[in-house]
Each structure stands twice: as structure tokens, then as C-alpha cells.
Scaffold this motif. Structure first.
Motif, PDB file in Angstrom:
ATOM      1  N   PHE A  83      -4.572   1.855   5.202  1.00  0.00           N
ATOM      2  CA  PHE A  83      -5.793   2.147   4.428  1.00  0.00           C
ATOM      3  C   PHE A  83      -5.549   3.354   3.531  1.00  0.00           C
ATOM      4  CE2 PHE A  83      -6.421   4.424   8.506  1.00  0.00           C
ATOM      5  CZ  PHE A  83      -6.700   5.709   8.059  1.00  0.00           C
ATOM      6  N   PHE A  92     -13.626   5.615   9.540  1.00  0.00           N
ATOM      7  CA  PHE A  92     -12.375   6.350   9.341  1.00  0.00           C
ATOM      8  C   PHE A  92     -12.475   7.808   9.784  1.00  0.00           C
ATOM      9  CE2 PHE A  92     -12.485   2.908   6.268  1.00  0.00           C
ATOM     10  CZ  PHE A  92     -11.242   2.323   6.465  1.00  0.00           C
ATOM     11  N   LEU A  94      -7.865   6.481   1.659  1.00  0.00           N
ATOM     12  CA  LEU A  94      -9.148   7.180   1.503  1.00  0.00           C
ATOM     13  C   LEU A  94      -9.072   8.115   0.296  1.00  0.00           C
ATOM     14  CD1 LEU A  94      -9.916   8.189   5.218  1.00  0.00           C
ATOM     15  CD2 LEU A  94     -10.552   6.095   4.003  1.00  0.00           C
ATOM     16  N   THR A  96       0.847  -1.207   0.000  1.00  0.00           N
ATOM     17  CA  THR A  96       0.000   0.000   0.000  1.00  0.00           C
ATOM     18  C   THR A  96       0.872   1.242   0.000  1.00  0.00           C
ATOM     19  OG1 THR A  96      -1.542  -1.237   1.396  1.00  0.00           O
ATOM     20  CG2 THR A  96      -1.949   1.122   1.163  1.00  0.00           C
ATOM     21  N   THR A 107      -8.117  -1.339   2.154  1.00  0.00           N
ATOM     22  CA  THR A 107      -7.642  -1.454   3.534  1.00  0.00           C
ATOM     23  C   THR A 107      -7.249  -2.903   3.775  1.00  0.00           C
ATOM     24  OG1 THR A 107      -8.281  -1.357   5.863  1.00  0.00           O
ATOM     25  CG2 THR A 107     -10.064  -1.649   4.295  1.00  0.00           C
ATOM     26  N   ARG A 167     -11.234  -2.413   8.025  1.00  0.00           N
ATOM     27  CA  ARG A 167     -11.831  -1.344   8.839  1.00  0.00           C
ATOM     28  C   ARG A 167     -12.930  -0.629   8.055  1.00  0.00           C
ATOM     29  NH1 ARG A 167     -10.274   1.738  13.213  1.00  0.00           N
ATOM     30  NH2 ARG A 167      -8.217   0.777  13.355  1.00  0.00           N
ATOM     31  N   LYS A 168     -13.990  -0.234   8.779  1.00  0.00           N
ATOM     32  CA  LYS A 168     -15.124   0.450   8.118  1.00  0.00           C
ATOM     33  C   LYS A 168     -15.222   1.938   8.504  1.00  0.00           C
ATOM     34  CE  LYS A 168     -17.290  -3.288   6.293  1.00  0.00           C
ATOM     35  NZ  LYS A 168     -16.163  -4.190   6.189  1.00  0.00           N
ATOM     36  N   THR A 210      -3.154   8.202   2.323  1.00  0.00           N
ATOM     37  CA  THR A 210      -2.606   6.862   2.605  1.00  0.00           C
ATOM     38  C   THR A 210      -2.037   6.865   4.016  1.00  0.00           C
ATOM     39  OG1 THR A 210      -2.061   6.540   0.282  1.00  0.00           O
ATOM     40  CG2 THR A 210      -0.930   5.132   1.868  1.00  0.00           C
ATOM     41  N   GLU A 250     -14.394   7.990   0.569  1.00  0.00           N
ATOM     42  CA  GLU A 250     -14.490   6.570   0.168  1.00  0.00           C
ATOM     43  C   GLU A 250     -13.189   5.848   0.538  1.00  0.00           C
ATOM     44  OE1 GLU A 250     -14.531   4.054  -4.044  1.00  0.00           O
ATOM     45  OE2 GLU A 250     -14.627   6.257  -4.088  1.00  0.00           O
ATOM     46  N   CYS A 251     -13.306   4.633   1.089  1.00  0.00           N
ATOM     47  CA  CYS A 251     -12.106   3.828   1.355  1.00  0.00           C
ATOM     48  C   CYS A 251     -11.798   3.008   0.100  1.00  0.00           C
ATOM     49  CB  CYS A 251     -12.324   2.901   2.551  1.00  0.00           C
ATOM     50  SG  CYS A 251     -10.915   1.820   2.810  1.00  0.00           S
TER      51      CYS A 251
END
Length: 562
Positions: free
Chosen positions: A551, A539, A553, A354, A532, A536-537, A507, A528-529
Motif C-alpha cells: 500500500f 492503516f 499512503l 508498487t 493498495t 485494506r481500509k 510505501t 490518504e491511501c
């Protein structure tokens, strides 16, 4: 910023000897690569950099070339190579050739002629010097240990080899040598290759005074100041660009160890007419000890982060970055920068990916990295094949600089063979790499870490890489967005934003095995994610990150009409 296909690409490096063996001789080959093109297409990469596949005695695994226009017999034939090009192109995958022109093999015809006599027409293709007081011309040490000079009794002179004594350095001051190289490059471009990764290209120009270097480790002098980014290197590359590179739509990346920001801007500056990008190694050389890479010290995260940020900020708008953590010369990235303990291996491998793939530059994936392959940790010297590892073991232990036990620990952590064990395709014998006896041992963890198992698992590291690569194709901001770091001083977190005309990306990566606190900037509320690694939901506001959590976004500005 000018859009280019090579900026938007993701490159996959293949080390052919260890990728896939199609005929059971224990050595990977071209037909093995052809068999796995669909796997690479599924991963989503669109450029393959393949380490050298040309005729070679294999003293340094193909980086010692004895014929620039012939394929190494154990890898296949020219017909196989042409088929590989054709099949890759059908799948919209381009191919980069590894160009090794700082040196040849001592078995190359040019060198065989060169050493025959002082007046041979090929004598000046290499760098020959008379003894000084019965010894080498100067005190330079070679990259693989020992002196950088080898005495040749036939003409009673020394030749220069910055690497192995079987890799004599070409004399780039000789115009004929340069023309030979350019003609050979055109030969491959006409075959339809898509570019070159240029091995140690920053070393082709030497200071013609050949002075002594500063003493290194008390044994030999450092050639670096006189052979790396030498006096005519940019002139030679501009000539190469004029003669060859500018005539084809190809990608070029130069291996430039020890490169500074200023030098990188010269090699890869948009208006310089040299190369598209360079590999800098400052981030993988951080944490070296008194004996260079031979150390058991863990890398320093903050130093690593500051180096990565520096290269992002200073090249922005001036030259293009190449993004990598591993290659055929480095230990496995998850073992070095992540955590290969089974508890954290998958999470940390995804986190590292990532961090790298969301930066500005062209990402490089080294074979097996997309599976989270780990160091082999061989604990017996006879299991090693790498000339550098074996030479330094002997040099350091015989000179008393290190005990054999300590040097073995250094090899287990830092040897290049960690990245060269066979690709782990499945859980069958020899990891599906070969039906025979492999040239180097397979990592023992292949039953748990292999491609077949990860292709079946939607949450695997492979599928995570696949998603990162597809996001890059979907969103221009990931390629071209402006980079800005956050949390510069944080001991655990690497975070940054990317900014486009009407969009922004955040990031966040936890590089530690401890929880870490982070505050999500207000502007990313409700964003919006994109991806990840731990599902995780939520943020918003303050977040406690799990070990190695990452994660990304994304949000688009609403542009209001006036």
C-alpha cells in the motif's frame, strides 16, 4: 532538482519480434505495434523503447545490425517506421531507438570490407590481432560462451567479438568509426525519434594492451576489467553528447553492466554531459551462483533490498535512476521476484509494481509485465531460440560442468527466452499474437493470462499499473520526492518514504508469502491511501500484512501562517 520530461515519463519496452504480428508470418512487426498504440495509450505509458528493428541476420535477435539505416524486412519498411513515429506522437507517446554500436553484424558492409585484406580502408573499423603462439591474442571468453576471438583464414588473423562470433566489435579508437556512428545517430534524430537506449555502451572502450583476464569457470578469462568502463569510455560519450545528443531534446539511457555507483555518477551525472541515466544490473545479478546466472537458487530478498536502497540513496541529487525488474534479457519479474503460483501471482505482480513505481527514477515496464506474464518454463532444448541459452547448454554439459538435467532447470528459471515468448493478447489461438506459426512457442497459460480479459476486469494487474502510472502524472512527489528507507533489516518488508516540500509518501511492500507485521509511523495517521493491492481500509498503528500485500499512503502538511 531540475525538472525534465524524461524523469516524469514511464517507459514501456517492446520486443518487436514477440509483440504483435500483423501479417501472419509468425514474427511481430511495426504494423503490429501501430495496431496496439491505443492499448499503450490506455495503459498510460508515454515512452516506448523498442528493441532493434534495423536490418539484421538475426543471429542475436536484431542486436547484430548489418545496416544502420534500413528497417529489418520482416518488421516492415521505413514508411511503416515513419508512420509509427507519427501515430505514436499523435498520442503523446515518444519513441526510443535501441542503439547497438559496440559491435555490428559480420554481414555489415564495413566488416565485409574489413576482412578482405590487411590494408583495406575498413580494416581498422574492427579489432584485429595476430595469433600468439598459434592461438588467440589473449584468453578472453565471450558473453555467449566460447572464446571472444574468431580466426579468419583469409588474412590469418583473429577479430574480437565480446558477444557472438557474428558480432565483431567496432574499434572506437578509430575516429572514422565514431564519426560514422554520430552521423547515423543524427540521421535518426532528424527523422524525429525521441532518444536512444544504448546497448552495452559501457563496453565501447577497450584497454589497448589487451591483457589476459582472470580465469572464469576454468574455461576462459574475464574481459570485464579491460573492456567494461574502459579507459576512454567517458571521453567517447562526452564527444557523442557534444556532436549529437546536446543538439536535440532527447532521452538517453545506457546499458552499463557491472557499473558501480561512482561510474554511474560519471555516466549520468547532471553536470557531466554524457547520458540522462543508466541501467545498473546489480539487483538482477544478485543471487548468481558459481556459473553466473546459471543457477536454480532463489534470489536473496535482503541482498536485493539493500542493493535497491543503495542505488536510491547514493544517486539521489547526483544522477538519475532507471527502475526496472524485467527486460528482454531477464526472466519474468513475477516468476523471479514475486510468486507465479496462481494463488499469489496477481497480488505479487501488483506488489512488485508498487515497489518500483514509487521510487525515485524513471520506471520501465517490460511488455506483458502489466499483465503479470510468467516464465514459460520450457523443458525441451528444442523449444529454446536464445543463442546464449543454447550455447551455454552445450558448453556446460559437454565440458561436464553440469548435467543436462540440471542445466535444463537453470534454463527454465533463467533463460532470456522466458521474456521473449509472444505477448498474450487474448485467449484465441496463439494468444492473438499471430494467425500463423509463432517464431517461438506461446506460453501455455495464455488462456488465463491475457490483455483482453484484464481490460474487462477493473481489479486486474493491467488496471493496477494504469493507476500507478496516472498517480505518477498527478503527484510530483512520486517523481522528485526525497527517498528514505524504513525497516532496513527486515527479512520480509521493503518500506520507504518520499518527501516533498509540503507532502510525504509512505510505501510498504511485503515481499514474502507469509504474514508480516509493520508499524505505520505516527505521522501517517489519517493519511490518504493512494493505492493498495488487497483493498485494506485501516492503516493506523500496528498492521499485520498479508502475503505480498502493498500500500501507499500520502499526506500534505498544513502550513500555518505566522
Amino acid at each position: 532538482m531540475e525538472k525534465k520530461w524524461w524523469k516524469e515519463s514511464v517507459v514501456y519496452q517492446i520486443y518487436p519480434k514477440s509483440f504483435k504480428d500483423s501479417n501472419g508470418d509468425g514474427v511481430g512487426d511495426i504494423r503490429g505495434i501501430i495496431q496496439k498504440l491505443d492499448y499503450l495509450k490506455e495503459l498510460g505509458v508515454n515512452v516506448l523503447w523498442i528493441s532493434p528493428m534495423l536490418e539484421s541476420p538475426q543471429d542475436d535477435n536484431g542486436y547484430d545490425i548489418s545496416d544502420y539505416r534500413r528497417i529489418y524486412e520482416e518488421y516492415g519498411t521505413m514508411e511503416d517506421y515513419e508512420e509509427l513515429l507519427c501515430e505514436a506522437h499523435k498520442r503523446s507517446i515518444r519513441i526510443l531507438m535501441d542503439l547497438v554500436v559496440n559491435h555490428t553484424s559480420d554481414e555489415h558492409n564495413w566488416f565485409i570490407e574489413s576482412r578482405k585484406s590487411k590494408d583495406n580502408p575498413y580494416r581498422d573499423y574492427y579489432i584485429w590481432k595476430d595469433p600468439v603462439n598459434g592461438k588467440e591474442h589473449n584468453n578472453w571468453g565471450g558473453v555467449f560462451g566460447g572464446s571472444a576471438w574468431e580466426y579468419d583464414p583469409q588474412t590469418q588473423m583473429y577479430y574480437l567479438h565480446l558477444f557472438s562470433k557474428k558480432q565483431p566489435d567496432l574499434n572506437w579508437e578509430n575516429e572514422k568509426v565514431r564519426q560514422e556512428v554520430y552521423d547515423m545517430m543524427k540521421f535518426w534524430c532528424e527523422k524525429g525519434i525521441d532518444g536512444f537506449r544504448m546497448d552495452v555502451i559501457s563496453m565501447i572502450s577497450k584497454d589497448q594492451r589487451f591483457p589476459d583476464g582472470e580465469m572464469n569457470n576454468g574455461l576462459y578469462g574475464d574481459f570485464g576489467p579491460y573492456s567494461v568502463h574502459g579507459p576512454r569510455v567517458h571521453e567517447f560519450l562526452q564527444e557523442m553528447n557534444h556532436e549529437v545528443l546536446s543538439k536535440y531534446d532527447i532521452m538517453t539511457v545506457g546499458e552499463t553492466a557491472g557499473v558501480t555507483i561512482e561510474e554511474a555518477q560519471k555516466y549520468a551525472g547532471e553536470d557531466r554531459n554524457e547520458l540522462n541515466m543508466v541501467f545498473q544490473f546489480e539487483h538482477v545479478e544478485s543471487g548468481c551462483g558459481d556459473y553466473g546466472k546459471w543457477t536454480t537458487q532463489k534470489y536473496d530478498f535482503k541482498e536485493f533490498k539493500n542493493i535497491m536502497i543503495k542505488w536510491q540513496e547514493k544517486l539521489q541529487g547526483k544522477a538519475w535512476n532507471s527502475l526496472f525488474l524485467g527486460n528482454h534479457d531477464q526472466p519474468r519479474s513475477v516468476s523471479r521476484f514475486g510468486n507465479d503460483n496462481p494463488v499469489y501471482r496477481e497480488t505479487s505482480a501488483k506488489m512488485l509494481a508498487t515497489c518500483i513505481h514509487m521510487m525515485q527514477g524513471t520506471p520501465y515496464v517490460y511488455q506483458g509485465e502489466e499483465l503479470g506474464m510468467t516464465n514459460a518454463y520450457f523443458d525441451k532444448l528444442e523449444d529454446y531460440r536464445d543463442i546464449e541459452s543454447i550455447n551455454y547448454f552445450e558448453e556446460f554439459t559437454e565440458s561436464g560442468l553440469m548435467t543436462p538435467e540440471h542445466m535444463m532447470k537453470c534454463l527454465m528459471l533463467r533463460s532470456r527466452d522466458n521474456a521473449r515468448t509472444p505477448m498474450q493478447w487474448d485467449d484465441s489461438k496463439q494468444a492473438g499474437f499471430t494467425d500463423g506459426e509463432p517464431w517461438i512457442k506461446v506460453n501455455q497459460n495464455y488462456k488465463k493470462i491475457n490483455a483482453a480479459q484484464q481490460l474487462e476486469d477493473p481489479d486486474s494487474i493491467f488496471h493496477y499499473y494504469q493507476k500507478l502510472i496516472s498517480l505518477r502524472k498527478e503527484k510530483d512527489i512520486i517523481v522528485y520526492g526525497e527517498f528514505e528507507p524504513l525497516y532496513r533489516e527486515d527479512e520480509q518488508i521493503f518500506a520507504y518514504t518520499r518527501k516533498g516540500d509540503q507532502e510525504k509518501l509512505l510505501t510498504v511492500c511485503n515481499f514474502s508469502d507469509k504474514n508480516a507485521e509493520v508499524e505505520v509511523p505516527e505521522e501517517f495517521k489519517g493519511a490518504e491511501c493512494l493505492i493498495t493491492n488487497l483493498g485494506r481500509k485501516e492503516f493506523d498503528g500496528k498492521i499485520i500484512l498479508n502475503p505480498y500485500e502493498a500500500f501507499v499512503l500520502y499526506y500534505k502538511y498544513q502550513v500555518t501562517e505566522k
